[in-house]
Write a protein that holds these residues in place. Structure first.
Motif, short mmCIF file in Angstrom:
data_model
loop_
_atom_site.label_atom_id
_atom_site.label_comp_id
_atom_site.label_asym_id
_atom_site.label_seq_id
_atom_site.Cartn_x
_atom_site.Cartn_y
_atom_site.Cartn_z
N LEU A 29 0.84 -1.19 0.00
CA LEU A 29 0.00 0.00 0.00
C LEU A 29 0.87 1.24 0.00
O LEU A 29 1.73 1.42 0.87
N GLU A 30 0.68 2.10 -1.00
CA GLU A 30 1.37 3.38 -1.06
C GLU A 30 0.40 4.48 -0.65
O GLU A 30 -0.64 4.66 -1.29
N LEU A 31 0.73 5.21 0.41
CA LEU A 31 -0.16 6.22 0.98
C LEU A 31 0.36 7.62 0.67
O LEU A 31 1.55 7.89 0.77
N SER A 32 -0.57 8.51 0.32
CA SER A 32 -0.22 9.92 0.17
C SER A 32 -1.36 10.75 0.75
O SER A 32 -2.52 10.34 0.71
N THR A 33 -1.02 11.89 1.32
CA THR A 33 -2.03 12.77 1.89
C THR A 33 -2.20 13.99 0.99
O THR A 33 -1.23 14.59 0.55
N SER A 34 -3.46 14.32 0.72
CA SER A 34 -3.80 15.44 -0.15
C SER A 34 -5.21 15.87 0.17
O SER A 34 -6.02 15.10 0.70
N ASN A 35 -5.54 17.12 -0.19
CA ASN A 35 -6.88 17.64 0.10
C ASN A 35 -7.74 17.79 -1.15
O ASN A 35 -8.79 18.41 -1.11
N ASP A 36 -7.30 17.24 -2.28
CA ASP A 36 -8.10 17.40 -3.49
C ASP A 36 -8.25 16.06 -4.21
O ASP A 36 -7.72 15.05 -3.79
N PHE A 37 -9.00 16.12 -5.32
CA PHE A 37 -9.28 14.90 -6.09
C PHE A 37 -8.32 14.72 -7.25
O PHE A 37 -8.44 13.79 -8.02
N ALA A 38 -7.34 15.62 -7.38
CA ALA A 38 -6.46 15.57 -8.55
C ALA A 38 -5.68 14.27 -8.62
O ALA A 38 -5.34 13.81 -9.71
N ASN A 39 -5.40 13.67 -7.48
CA ASN A 39 -4.62 12.43 -7.48
C ASN A 39 -5.29 11.36 -8.33
O ASN A 39 -4.65 10.70 -9.14
N LEU A 40 -6.59 11.17 -8.12
CA LEU A 40 -7.31 10.16 -8.88
C LEU A 40 -7.46 10.59 -10.34
O LEU A 40 -7.33 9.78 -11.25
N SER A 41 -7.76 11.87 -10.57
CA SER A 41 -7.96 12.35 -11.92
C SER A 41 -6.69 12.22 -12.75
O SER A 41 -6.74 11.93 -13.94
N ARG A 42 -5.52 12.45 -12.12
CA ARG A 42 -4.25 12.34 -12.83
C ARG A 42 -3.72 10.90 -12.84
O ARG A 42 -2.64 10.64 -13.33
N ARG A 43 -4.48 9.98 -12.26
CA ARG A 43 -4.08 8.58 -12.14
C ARG A 43 -2.86 8.40 -11.25
O ARG A 43 -2.11 7.44 -11.40
N ASP A 44 -2.66 9.35 -10.32
CA ASP A 44 -1.58 9.20 -9.34
C ASP A 44 -1.99 8.28 -8.20
O ASP A 44 -1.15 7.90 -7.39
N ALA A 45 -3.27 7.97 -8.09
CA ALA A 45 -3.77 7.12 -7.02
C ALA A 45 -4.88 6.23 -7.57
O ALA A 45 -5.50 6.53 -8.59
N ASP A 46 -5.12 5.12 -6.87
CA ASP A 46 -6.16 4.17 -7.28
C ASP A 46 -7.42 4.31 -6.45
O ASP A 46 -8.52 4.06 -6.93
N ILE A 47 -7.26 4.69 -5.18
CA ILE A 47 -8.38 4.81 -4.25
C ILE A 47 -8.21 6.10 -3.47
O ILE A 47 -7.09 6.50 -3.14
N ALA A 48 -9.33 6.73 -3.15
CA ALA A 48 -9.30 7.93 -2.31
C ALA A 48 -10.37 7.84 -1.24
O ALA A 48 -11.46 7.31 -1.47
N LEU A 49 -10.04 8.31 -0.06
CA LEU A 49 -11.01 8.54 1.01
C LEU A 49 -11.14 10.06 1.15
O LEU A 49 -10.16 10.72 1.49
N ARG A 50 -12.33 10.58 0.89
CA ARG A 50 -12.51 12.03 0.84
C ARG A 50 -13.73 12.47 1.63
O ARG A 50 -14.77 11.81 1.62
N LEU A 51 -13.59 13.61 2.29
CA LEU A 51 -14.72 14.26 2.95
C LEU A 51 -15.34 15.25 1.96
O LEU A 51 -14.70 16.23 1.56
N THR A 52 -16.56 14.97 1.54
CA THR A 52 -17.21 15.82 0.56
C THR A 52 -18.71 15.53 0.56
O THR A 52 -19.14 14.46 0.98
N THR A 53 -19.47 16.48 0.07
CA THR A 53 -20.91 16.25 -0.15
C THR A 53 -21.21 16.04 -1.62
O THR A 53 -22.32 15.69 -1.99
N ALA A 54 -20.20 16.27 -2.49
CA ALA A 54 -20.40 16.15 -3.93
C ALA A 54 -19.17 15.57 -4.59
O ALA A 54 -18.34 16.31 -5.13
N PRO A 55 -19.00 14.25 -4.55
CA PRO A 55 -17.84 13.64 -5.21
C PRO A 55 -17.91 13.83 -6.72
O PRO A 55 -19.00 13.91 -7.29
#
Length: 294
Positions: free
Chosen positions: A131-157
């Motif tokens: 498991l490779e972990l990174s901390t970030s406050n936006d969704f860009a990681n998934l959009s740029r394919r830098d990550a496979d899974i995200a756990l996010r606090l949001t009301t509108a994913p």
């Protein structure tokens, strides 16, 4: 098996050599990783470069810097290393093994408050899963394919991601027990406030403070909610915190902030649903993070 332009056949020993020098950065550290002497590593690298007809490492004051070819070979070596480890574990356990590398991103507060306790529940059952972990406050990681899974606090994913809502998250004004005891009757506006800085301009707690305490002076400003929580825990003031960070020395001073809650979403890209390692981690997180909040 990698087939170089010179038709030299790269074998696992070659890959292990390159990987050790990439990881170690020096001949001495690579030799220690391979459990051989320095001269053996030096000669082996020279022989491999001659066989390939290409440079693998550039010598510098910092050590041995890998070329793009060496970096690529090191990545292939890591995959081979993981495959061998998965095979070994499969033999020992007598069954099919989930293996591979999954990249997961979340905020530092979700990491500390929710993810780490969940990982402790199920990751020991998957010894071949990396498991490779990174901390970030936006969704860009998934959009740029830098990550496979995200756990996010949001009301509108984002609509281009798929996933599930793991539950609602409320916010409460909190303080340490000592700070609350020293300021029992103070108005909230008169307390020392700790809050996110401009890095989180749309955070629910920022919106609440602007609405209900527009003139309050901020004593401390932090670029992450985890840092805000740590300052509260240290007794430096009060802050509005997500409910999963309450406890361990942090206590609420009042009810949840009405109308300013959010939700925890577990998200992935549609193309990742074909990867068994990603699906396995996704399902385990869905079960165990939900269990933590039940």
């Amino acid at each position: 098996m990698f087939n170089a332009a010179t038709h030299y056949q790269i074998d696992y020993a070659d890959l292990s050599l390159v990987l050790a020098l990439v990881r170690g950065g020096t001949l001495a550290r690579a030799a220690a990783l391979l459990r051989v002497d320095v001269s053996t590593v030096f000669r082996a690298v020279r022989r491999l470069e001659a066989a390939l007809g290409q440079t693998l490492f550039e010598k510098s004051r910092a050590g041995y810097l890998p070329t793009s070819l060496a970096s690529n070979l090191a990545q292939q070596a890591e995959r081979a290393e993981q495959a061998l480890e998965a095979a070994r574990i499969g033999v020992e356990q007598g069954g099919e093994v989930i293996s591979g590398t999954v990249r997961l991103t979340c905020t530092d507060s979700v990491l500390q408050g929710l993810l780490l306790p969940a990982l402790a529940q199920f990751m020991p059952a998957y010894p071949a899963l990396t498991l490779e972990l990174s901390t970030s406050n936006d969704f860009a990681n998934l959009s740029r394919r830098d990550a496979d899974i995200a756990l996010r606090l949001t009301t509108a994913p984002p609509e281009h991601l798929v996933g599930r809502c793991l539950g609602a998250v409320a916010y409460q004004v909190c303080a340490s027990a000592d700070y609350a005891r020293l300021h029992p009757d103070h108005e909230w506006a008169d307390l020392a406030w700790i809050a996110p800085d401009d890095f989180l301009p749309d955070h629910p707690t920022v919106a609440w403070r602007r609405e209900y305490l527009p003139g309050v002076r901020l004593r401390y400003r932090c670029n992450s909610m985890q840092s805000v929580a740590e300052l509260v825990r240290a007794g430096l003031g009060v802050a509005a915190l997500p409910d999963f960070l309450v406890g361990n020395g942090v206590q609420p001073l009042g009810p949840a902030l009405a109308g300013h809650d959010t939700a925890l979403w577990l998200l992935t890209r549609p193309d990742c649903r074909a990867l068994r390692s990603v699906v396995t981690l996704f399902d385990e997180l869905g079960r165990h993070v939900r269990w933590l909040r039940s």
